[in-house]
Design an enzyme around this catalytic site. Sequence first.
Site, PDB file in Angstrom:
ATOM      1  N   LYS A  51      -1.769 -24.673  -1.339  1.00 52.82           N
ATOM      2  CA  LYS A  51      -1.600 -23.834  -0.150  1.00 52.82           C
ATOM      3  C   LYS A  51      -2.658 -24.147   0.917  1.00 52.82           C
ATOM      4  CE  LYS A  51       0.586 -20.147  -2.857  1.00 52.82           C
ATOM      5  NZ  LYS A  51       1.918 -20.051  -2.234  1.00 52.82           N
TER       6      LYS A  51
ATOM      7  N   HIS B 105      11.314 -21.591  -9.128  1.00 52.88           N
ATOM      8  CA  HIS B 105      10.395 -21.213  -8.053  1.00 52.88           C
ATOM      9  C   HIS B 105       9.302 -22.244  -7.812  1.00 52.88           C
ATOM     10  CE1 HIS B 105      11.494 -17.077  -6.879  1.00 52.88           C
ATOM     11  NE2 HIS B 105      11.929 -16.950  -8.115  1.00 52.88           N
TER      12      HIS B 105
ATOM     13  N   THR C 189       7.243 -16.385   1.499  1.00 53.54           N
ATOM     14  CA  THR C 189       7.823 -15.197   2.131  1.00 53.54           C
ATOM     15  C   THR C 189       6.834 -14.562   3.105  1.00 53.54           C
ATOM     16  OG1 THR C 189       7.147 -13.897   0.190  1.00 53.54           O
ATOM     17  CG2 THR C 189       9.440 -14.644   0.273  1.00 53.54           C
TER      18      THR C 189
ATOM     19  N   LYS D 151      -2.439 -15.173   1.091  1.00 52.39           N
ATOM     20  CA  LYS D 151      -1.506 -15.588   0.041  1.00 52.39           C
ATOM     21  C   LYS D 151      -2.314 -15.896  -1.211  1.00 52.39           C
ATOM     22  CE  LYS D 151      -0.024 -18.836   2.792  1.00 52.39           C
ATOM     23  NZ  LYS D 151       1.443 -18.713   2.758  1.00 52.39           N
ATOM     24  N   ARG D 152      -1.634 -16.148  -2.302  1.00 55.24           N
ATOM     25  CA  ARG D 152      -2.310 -16.528  -3.535  1.00 55.24           C
ATOM     26  C   ARG D 152      -3.183 -17.764  -3.282  1.00 55.24           C
ATOM     27  NH1 ARG D 152      -0.127 -19.779  -7.687  1.00 55.24           N
ATOM     28  NH2 ARG D 152       1.807 -19.881  -6.501  1.00 55.24           N
TER      29      ARG D 152
ATOM     30  N   LYS E 180       7.327 -12.603   6.888  1.00 59.82           N
ATOM     31  CA  LYS E 180       6.759 -11.305   7.276  1.00 59.82           C
ATOM     32  C   LYS E 180       5.953 -11.429   8.566  1.00 59.82           C
ATOM     33  CE  LYS E 180       6.643 -10.427   2.382  1.00 59.82           C
ATOM     34  NZ  LYS E 180       5.870 -10.729   1.172  1.00 59.82           N
TER      35      LYS E 180
END
Length: 820
Positions: free
Chosen positions: A552, A358, A654, A546-547, A658
């Site tokens: 990110k 991952h 993901t 998100k985290r 969504k």
Amino acid sequence: MTRWDLTAEEFKEAVLENIKNQFRRTIDQATKEQIFQAVALAVKDIIVDEWIETHKTYETKDPKTVYYLSMEFLMGRALGNSILNLRVYDVVKEVMDALDIDLNIIEDQEPDPGLGNGGLGRLAACFLDSLATLDYPAYGCGIRYRYGIFEQQIVDGYQVERPDEWLKNGNPFEIKREEYGVEVKFLGSVRVVKEPNGRDKFIHENYQSVRAVPYDIPIVGYNNYTVNTLRLWDAEAIRKFDLESFDRGEYHKAVEQENLAKTIVEVLYPNDNHYQGKELRLKQQYFFVSATVQQVLRKFKQKHTHIGLLPEKVVFHINDTHPSLAIPELMRLLLDEEGLEWDEAWALTTKTCAYTNHTIMSEALEKWPVELFSRLLPRIYMIVEEINRRFNHFLIKDYMVKKEHLHRMAIIADGDIRMAYMSIVGSYSVNGVARLHTEIIKQEVLKDFYQVYPNKFNSKTNGITQRRFLLLANPALATFITERIGSGWVTDLPQLKGLETYVDREEDQKLFMAIKQHNKERLADYIKEHEGINVDPHSIFDIQVKRLHEYKRQLMNILHVMYLYNQLKEHSDYDMVPRTFIFGAKAAPGYRRAKLIIKLINSVADVINNDPNIHHKIKVVFIENYCVSNAQIIFSAADVSEQISTASKEASGTGNMKFMLNGAVTLGTMDGANIEIVEEVGEENSFIFGMSSQEVIRFQHTGAYNPWDIYNKNKDIRKVLIQLINGYYMPDDPDLFREIYDALLDGEGQPPDPYYILKDFESYKEAQKKVDEAYRDKKRWAKMAMLNTANSGKFSSDRTIEQYATEIWGLQKTPVDIRK
């Protein structure tokens, strides 16, 4: 009760009986929490018959079963999802209405199970939903954390971690399975004894142990009879109370075993910035893996006398490296308990275990210090040493790898055990989670292993379940879709392609955007209630949830907000569509810089949101305690989906799927699954910016990037960065954000700006301008939004699971029929 002949009167009677028997109250005396418990138990009563029948079917047909091992299962609330998958929502709603109770309020009484943190755990939850819906035999296997990751509170702009007491009132859906308990051993020493046949026998002595006891949670398939199981292991003391120690006044020793057990299952991902935290994390990983493998082997032997059949009936799937101890633990049981020789045990193990990688970032590939590992798990360490020795021998003998090059691929090196390497060597399949991700691990991160094992590597692009993230979370849009193309999309998401017929119809565009507007108003109400901020639901809802991790690039997002604010302050006539920037993220408790970025976002929000001179053209919101239940409100309300990770760093994502499913337009880099999203919907219906993964990797190899060049040449960036350190957003502590400033320009001992925020900033700024321009054209935007929904069919977890089941696991569908 069964779902097929359930009447409103039966269900009402069950709820009233539960309130009476569980709480000694009548419906008018019951609290909302008690009504939730009563409704949940009534729903569970419907589920249990099908749950029993499912496992009777599996016992009879004896199909191959996947045991999906994961440290995280971010399930979300069970009540709403269960009544939706059972298709009894209308009956439950009718009963609640008759009792003058708002079903939505009752659903809100259920806490989010604290079993996961981010995409890894939510993916596992989607997979379980799809496995049950598609009639595949499967168990999810993890830990029953008592406090989960943590409940996030924002205090003075800072993240504060509070215990997440999700089990405070119990979990009405779980069932304790005491009969399946097993012992798990830690510490001690291993004595080797020669048996009469000359074979070595390994005896684990002087160990500490706990009893692992499973709690089973039903996973209900959609519109079928299959109910699979999420098995979560709790830890109990072998002997809970030592009366002799207590009588001697040794009170701590009297409860020592119980405290050991409690600690193991206390929290998800304990802070491992110190030795004790690392030890606890390793204990957790071995605890649930050992319990699962022991119990599965015990179950297998009840039905099969020949251990060689194991790979035909069982597959252990290792979801990232956290459960990779399944490989040496299975070897331990086959060698020490079953008496197999090494080669036979290794052949069975490597045909039974499969591994999903991952992460692209090599620094995130899990490692354990030999000193800690060998002390905590002495027999397992001996097995890992032997795996490493034989693998090294194989590389020298079969691949002519020189001894001096073994270091690069060795499972044990530099005092560490490399868990990803062991996962590859001990598995028959290694998959990435998006096409780009798989190519990068093959050509960059794990290229040496790909050259040795090319046939092991494959790609399985992630997916999400449309049943939770559209049918449950966005019922108005679900109805809009079903009225036009039928309900087949609920289990066959590519049918959404049929919506393309309607994207140019003005009436349908208006209806689609009216649904979006309703969802934005719902989110605005949530923000007002929980964050105390008024936002304009007619503004662009630009969302990044998100985290919190530097790759990110939430930091780039907030720096751009600071840039826009500067434009508004400098130019009174600056023309922009009002924009609401919405963030939601948890930072790991020990991740200092991530927590500092959260503080920066909130400090910028405090200044901007309280400045009347910009006429509310920008609002900034940080949604506290981002989780599955508020995510369902957030995704359905988004106009813009921020997927802005540094190219080559995000494995898949993901959240991007969504948002797309709910008609948000992607603003992102060509990273992870964004590439495949753009392929499906077209670049003209997305906003793409930034360097490619090849450009990023080239910079990493050459080290040619110098952020000072950008700082010196770009006055907009320079102004924003200076505001980090001149007290503009923190007048009482001007140096608070200096660490961020230094990391972007000087690197603090690391390469500066390692995620290329300044390099991509201009491109990001231009993409944001294009968003502003596109949103002004209402018809164009409506068509873009509708096309995103229409082209999201590829990204169902049903498609992903079909690929896993047929291409990796070799499962057969095993449908259940309770009505026979």
